[in-house]
Each structure stands twice: as structure tokens, then as C-alpha cells.
Design a protein around this motif. Structure first.
Motif, PDB file in Angstrom:
ATOM      1  N   PRO A 106      15.630   9.673  29.828  1.00  0.00           N
ATOM      2  CA  PRO A 106      14.642   8.121  30.156  1.00  0.00           C
ATOM      3  C   PRO A 106      15.435   7.555  30.967  1.00  0.00           C
ATOM      4  CG  PRO A 106      15.444   8.443  28.379  1.00  0.00           C
ATOM      5  CD  PRO A 106      16.074   9.915  28.362  1.00  0.00           C
ATOM      6  N   VAL A 107      17.143   6.977  30.696  1.00  0.00           N
ATOM      7  CA  VAL A 107      17.428   6.227  31.905  1.00  0.00           C
ATOM      8  C   VAL A 107      17.703   6.482  33.126  1.00  0.00           C
ATOM      9  CG1 VAL A 107      20.192   4.989  32.128  1.00  0.00           C
ATOM     10  CG2 VAL A 107      19.749   5.656  30.087  1.00  0.00           C
ATOM     11  N   LEU A 108      17.629   7.628  33.598  1.00  0.00           N
ATOM     12  CA  LEU A 108      17.583   8.260  35.469  1.00  0.00           C
ATOM     13  C   LEU A 108      15.934   8.047  35.505  1.00  0.00           C
ATOM     14  CD1 LEU A 108      18.715   9.649  37.107  1.00  0.00           C
ATOM     15  CD2 LEU A 108      17.626  11.514  36.482  1.00  0.00           C
ATOM     16  N   ALA A 109      15.403   8.197  34.666  1.00  0.00           N
ATOM     17  CA  ALA A 109      14.058   8.228  34.880  1.00  0.00           C
ATOM     18  C   ALA A 109      13.326   6.265  35.695  1.00  0.00           C
ATOM     19  CB  ALA A 109      12.674   8.791  33.594  1.00  0.00           C
ATOM     20  N   ASP A 110      13.614   5.755  34.373  1.00  0.00           N
ATOM     21  CA  ASP A 110      13.663   4.602  34.296  1.00  0.00           C
ATOM     22  C   ASP A 110      14.044   4.017  35.609  1.00  0.00           C
ATOM     23  OD1 ASP A 110      12.235   2.116  33.442  1.00  0.00           O
ATOM     24  OD2 ASP A 110      14.677   1.125  33.669  1.00  0.00           O
ATOM     25  N   ILE A 111      15.563   4.233  36.226  1.00  0.00           N
ATOM     26  CA  ILE A 111      16.076   4.263  37.540  1.00  0.00           C
ATOM     27  C   ILE A 111      14.957   4.406  38.610  1.00  0.00           C
ATOM     28  CG2 ILE A 111      18.085   3.611  39.339  1.00  0.00           C
ATOM     29  CD1 ILE A 111      19.475   4.307  36.131  1.00  0.00           C
ATOM     30  N   LEU A 112      15.557   5.537  38.291  1.00  0.00           N
ATOM     31  CA  LEU A 112      13.962   6.234  39.616  1.00  0.00           C
ATOM     32  C   LEU A 112      12.731   5.512  39.521  1.00  0.00           C
ATOM     33  CD1 LEU A 112      14.200  10.160  40.027  1.00  0.00           C
ATOM     34  CD2 LEU A 112      16.183   8.315  40.792  1.00  0.00           C
ATOM     35  N   LEU A 113      12.087   5.376  38.685  1.00  0.00           N
ATOM     36  CA  LEU A 113      10.782   4.622  38.995  1.00  0.00           C
ATOM     37  C   LEU A 113      10.568   3.001  39.887  1.00  0.00           C
ATOM     38  CD1 LEU A 113       9.174   5.588  35.485  1.00  0.00           C
ATOM     39  CD2 LEU A 113       8.853   6.695  37.598  1.00  0.00           C
ATOM     40  N   HIS A 114      12.353   2.729  38.904  1.00  0.00           N
ATOM     41  CA  HIS A 114      12.437   1.008  39.399  1.00  0.00           C
ATOM     42  C   HIS A 114      13.192   1.276  41.034  1.00  0.00           C
ATOM     43  CE1 HIS A 114      11.261  -0.564  35.668  1.00  0.00           C
ATOM     44  NE2 HIS A 114      12.485  -0.599  35.294  1.00  0.00           N
ATOM     45  N   ASP A 115      12.995   1.789  41.351  1.00  0.00           N
ATOM     46  CA  ASP A 115      13.540   2.217  42.799  1.00  0.00           C
ATOM     47  C   ASP A 115      12.168   2.180  43.109  1.00  0.00           C
ATOM     48  OD1 ASP A 115      15.366   4.011  44.689  1.00  0.00           O
ATOM     49  OD2 ASP A 115      13.632   4.241  45.125  1.00  0.00           O
ATOM     50  N   TYR A 116      11.217   3.120  43.325  1.00  0.00           N
ATOM     51  CA  TYR A 116       9.842   2.706  44.051  1.00  0.00           C
ATOM     52  C   TYR A 116       9.535   1.677  43.698  1.00  0.00           C
ATOM     53  CZ  TYR A 116       9.773   8.516  43.813  1.00  0.00           C
ATOM     54  OH  TYR A 116      10.138   9.477  44.123  1.00  0.00           O
ATOM     55  N   ASP A 117       9.860   1.155  42.863  1.00  0.00           N
ATOM     56  CA  ASP A 117       8.838  -0.511  42.633  1.00  0.00           C
ATOM     57  C   ASP A 117       9.627  -1.462  43.851  1.00  0.00           C
ATOM     58  OD1 ASP A 117       7.359   0.721  40.299  1.00  0.00           O
ATOM     59  OD2 ASP A 117       9.186  -0.601  39.044  1.00  0.00           O
ATOM     60  N   VAL A 118      10.834  -0.958  43.739  1.00  0.00           N
ATOM     61  CA  VAL A 118      10.956  -2.088  44.798  1.00  0.00           C
ATOM     62  C   VAL A 118      10.961  -1.485  46.380  1.00  0.00           C
ATOM     63  CG1 VAL A 118      13.700  -2.627  45.884  1.00  0.00           C
ATOM     64  CG2 VAL A 118      13.525  -2.806  43.453  1.00  0.00           C
ATOM     65  N   ARG A 119      10.848  -0.363  46.632  1.00  0.00           N
ATOM     66  CA  ARG A 119      10.675   0.278  48.278  1.00  0.00           C
ATOM     67  C   ARG A 119       9.408   0.546  48.392  1.00  0.00           C
ATOM     68  NH1 ARG A 119      11.612   4.853  48.524  1.00  0.00           N
ATOM     69  NH2 ARG A 119      11.983   6.327  46.717  1.00  0.00           N
ATOM     70  N   VAL A 120       8.400   0.526  47.641  1.00  0.00           N
ATOM     71  CA  VAL A 120       7.292   1.336  47.791  1.00  0.00           C
ATOM     72  C   VAL A 120       6.409  -0.626  48.423  1.00  0.00           C
ATOM     73  CG1 VAL A 120       4.902   1.276  47.229  1.00  0.00           C
ATOM     74  CG2 VAL A 120       6.753   2.674  46.216  1.00  0.00           C
ATOM     75  N   PRO A 121       6.016  -1.390  47.321  1.00  0.00           N
ATOM     76  CA  PRO A 121       6.402  -2.215  48.612  1.00  0.00           C
ATOM     77  C   PRO A 121       6.843  -3.537  49.684  1.00  0.00           C
ATOM     78  CG  PRO A 121       7.560  -3.115  46.327  1.00  0.00           C
ATOM     79  CD  PRO A 121       7.186  -1.615  46.479  1.00  0.00           C
ATOM     80  N   LEU A 122       7.899  -2.863  49.732  1.00  0.00           N
ATOM     81  CA  LEU A 122       8.786  -3.067  50.868  1.00  0.00           C
ATOM     82  C   LEU A 122       8.567  -2.116  52.220  1.00  0.00           C
ATOM     83  CD1 LEU A 122      12.479  -4.463  49.420  1.00  0.00           C
ATOM     84  CD2 LEU A 122      10.303  -5.928  50.401  1.00  0.00           C
ATOM     85  N   VAL A 123       7.617  -0.884  51.876  1.00  0.00           N
ATOM     86  CA  VAL A 123       7.751   0.102  52.809  1.00  0.00           C
ATOM     87  C   VAL A 123       8.949   0.885  53.374  1.00  0.00           C
ATOM     88  CG1 VAL A 123       6.367   0.869  54.435  1.00  0.00           C
ATOM     89  CG2 VAL A 123       5.870  -1.613  53.869  1.00  0.00           C
ATOM     90  N   ILE A 124      10.218   0.599  52.134  1.00  0.00           N
ATOM     91  CA  ILE A 124      11.163   1.263  52.611  1.00  0.00           C
ATOM     92  C   ILE A 124      11.464   2.925  52.696  1.00  0.00           C
ATOM     93  CG2 ILE A 124      13.808   1.207  52.150  1.00  0.00           C
ATOM     94  CD1 ILE A 124      13.654  -1.873  51.586  1.00  0.00           C
ATOM     95  N   GLU A 125      11.749   3.384  52.796  1.00  0.00           N
ATOM     96  CA  GLU A 125      11.599   4.798  52.507  1.00  0.00           C
ATOM     97  C   GLU A 125      12.665   5.622  52.603  1.00  0.00           C
ATOM     98  OE1 GLU A 125       8.861   7.112  53.308  1.00  0.00           O
ATOM     99  OE2 GLU A 125       7.181   5.880  54.301  1.00  0.00           O
ATOM    100  N   ARG A 126      12.847   6.731  51.646  1.00  0.00           N
ATOM    101  CA  ARG A 126      13.872   7.588  50.997  1.00  0.00           C
ATOM    102  C   ARG A 126      13.080   8.649  50.651  1.00  0.00           C
ATOM    103  NH1 ARG A 126      17.348   6.635  45.534  1.00  0.00           N
ATOM    104  NH2 ARG A 126      18.433   8.479  45.473  1.00  0.00           N
ATOM    105  N   ALA A 127      13.783   9.920  50.769  1.00  0.00           N
ATOM    106  CA  ALA A 127      13.604  10.973  50.091  1.00  0.00           C
ATOM    107  C   ALA A 127      14.546  11.622  48.753  1.00  0.00           C
ATOM    108  CB  ALA A 127      14.532  12.632  51.461  1.00  0.00           C
TER     109      ALA A 127
END
Length: 243
Positions: A106-127
Motif C-alpha cells: 500500500p505504501v508503494l501504491a500510494d506513492i505511484l498514485l500521487h506521482d500521477y496526481d502531480v504529473r497528469v495535471p502538469l502533462v509530464i510524461e513518464r513510462a
């Protein structure tokens, strides 16, 4: 790679990402309502020290209302500058605080989801690495920890990631690539546009209007987690294990 090693790497990556943003980007609304990108960074350091004590305090003082707990702790941390936040994120990147009896998933899942929370609105791509996405997919689909407030969101739905072959559940299908699927599973509407299937409208409705959860329901969820046997050491999974 062990899940904890993934966690350390994601924390360091997030610190680098936040340090590279300007004031306008940091003030951009993130995917979680009411939080800016800066606030998401603040949230990610709130449990790195004394995390379990804070969780137990939240269970007792806030009747296991983890949304309220997260917002209060994040508001305090957000008073710091972004540079102070990223300094602590790096300093405590190897923190082994985890959800009681739930392991590191759950710790890793939380960090990954918050990575999207930052990158999606800023349109920053990452594989996003597939093994990390699989940990998040499996955790959310199988038995999410109480802090995710999933309720019955995924009940009686079949989830299919067409690019990886992962699937879970039975019922009307929600289908798409792993990244938007994980976003939608977590309650983030940003993933819906790239998904399809007979179950999509059901998931949309459940995310838009989740049923209310009172103190008794929240505490019951916590108790169910605490009475289960602790998981074995968590390691990264392969896509082959996701069927």
C-alpha cells in the motif's frame, strides 16, 4: 527488486521532480480535490517518521477517518517550503514505516498514485515501470488497506489491463491500459477517458457518488485488517503473476 527498494526509488524521483518545478507548477491543482502539487509533496512526507503512531492516533482520535487525518497532517507539512519538503523526502527516503499488518504494497501504491496526481495535471510524461504498476493494481483489486476508502467500488466488476494481460474479478468489464485502469480503480476520474467496457458506467457512478461511511464502518474495516495474519515479505511481481 524488492517493493521497499521501489519505494525508495520513487521517493527520490519525486523529490527530483518537485525540485524541478516552478512556482506556477507547484501551485497547480493536483488530481485530489483541494490539494496543489506542492500539497501532494507535503503529504508524501507526513508518515516517513512516526508513521504508525500517527495512524493509531488517527484511528482513535478521528474514528479511522483517514481522509480527515491525511488532510490535517498534509496542511501542517504544506507550511514548509518545497525545498524543505524535498530535503526531508530524500533524508527519510529509506523509511520502513508501513501500514500495520499490510506490508509495503500500500505504501508503494500510494506513492505511484500521487506521482500521477502531480504529473497528469502538469502533462509530464513518464513510462511507469510495469512491476510497480502491478503492485498497485493487485493491492487495489485484491485487498486495499483502509486508507484507500475503496468500499465496494470494484465489487462485481471485471478489471482487464489490455497491455499487460492483468485481470481481476467477475462481472461487467472495465477495460483499458494499466495506467488509466489503476487511476480509475483508485477513484481518480482522470483515467476514465481511456477506458471502455460495460462496467465503466458503473465505476464512474461509484466514484462520483460513493456511499457514506460512518465511524462504525470505518472502524470495522480497520479491525478486519488488524485481525488478518501479516503478509510475507513483499517482492516485486511479474506481469505473468497478474492473471
Amino acid at each position: 527488486m524488492k517493493v521497499h527498494d521501489m519505494i525508495v526509488d520513487e521517493r527520490l524521483r519525486m523529490a527530483d521532480l518537485l525540485d524541478g518545478l516552478d512556482a506556477r507548477q507547484l501551485a497547480t491543482p493536483s488530481l485530489p480535490e483541494g490539494w496543489t502539487v506542492h500539497d501532494v509533496g507535503a503529504h508524501l512526507i507526513t508518515y516517513l517518521r512516526f508513521g504508525r503512531l500517527k495512524l493509531y492516533w488517527g484511528i482513535g482520535a478521528m474514528a479511522a477517518d483517514f481522509d480527515r487525518l491525511n488532510r490535517e497532517l498534509t496542511a501542517r507539512a504544506a507550511r514548509m517550503s518545497t525545498s524543505d519538503i524535498t530535503d526531508r523526502m530524500r533524508r527519510w527516503a529509506k523509511s520502513k514505516v508501513s501500514i500495520p499488518r499490510s506490508g509495503y504494497d500500500p505504501v508503494l501504491a500510494d506513492i505511484l498514485l500521487h506521482d500521477y496526481d502531480v504529473r497528469v495535471p502538469l502533462v509530464i510524461e513518464r513510462a511507469m515501470p510495469e512491476d510497480r504498476l502491478w503492485v498497485a493494481f493487485q493491492h487495489l483489486a485484491a485487498k486495499p488497506s483502509p486508507g484507500y476508502a475503496m468500499g465496494g467500488r470494484l465489487a462485481n466488476l471485471r478489471l482487464e489491463a489490455v497491455d499487460t494481460g492483468w485481470s481481476h474479478g467477475t462481472g461487467p468489464v472495465v477495460r483499458g491500459s494499466a495506467e488509466p485502469l489503476v487511476l480509475a480503480m483508485s477513484g481518480r476520474a482522470a483515467g476514465f477517458a481511456e477506458l471502455a467496457g460495460d462496467g465503466l458506467s458503473v465505476l464512474r457512478q461509484r466514484v462520483a457518488a460513493p456511499p457514506p461511511r460512518g465511524p462504525a464502518q470505518r472502524l470495522k474495516t480497520v479491525i478486519n485488517v488488524l485481525v488478518d495474519p501479516p503478509p510475507p515479505e513483499r517482492r516485486s511481481r511479474s506481469a505473468a503473476g497478474g492473471s
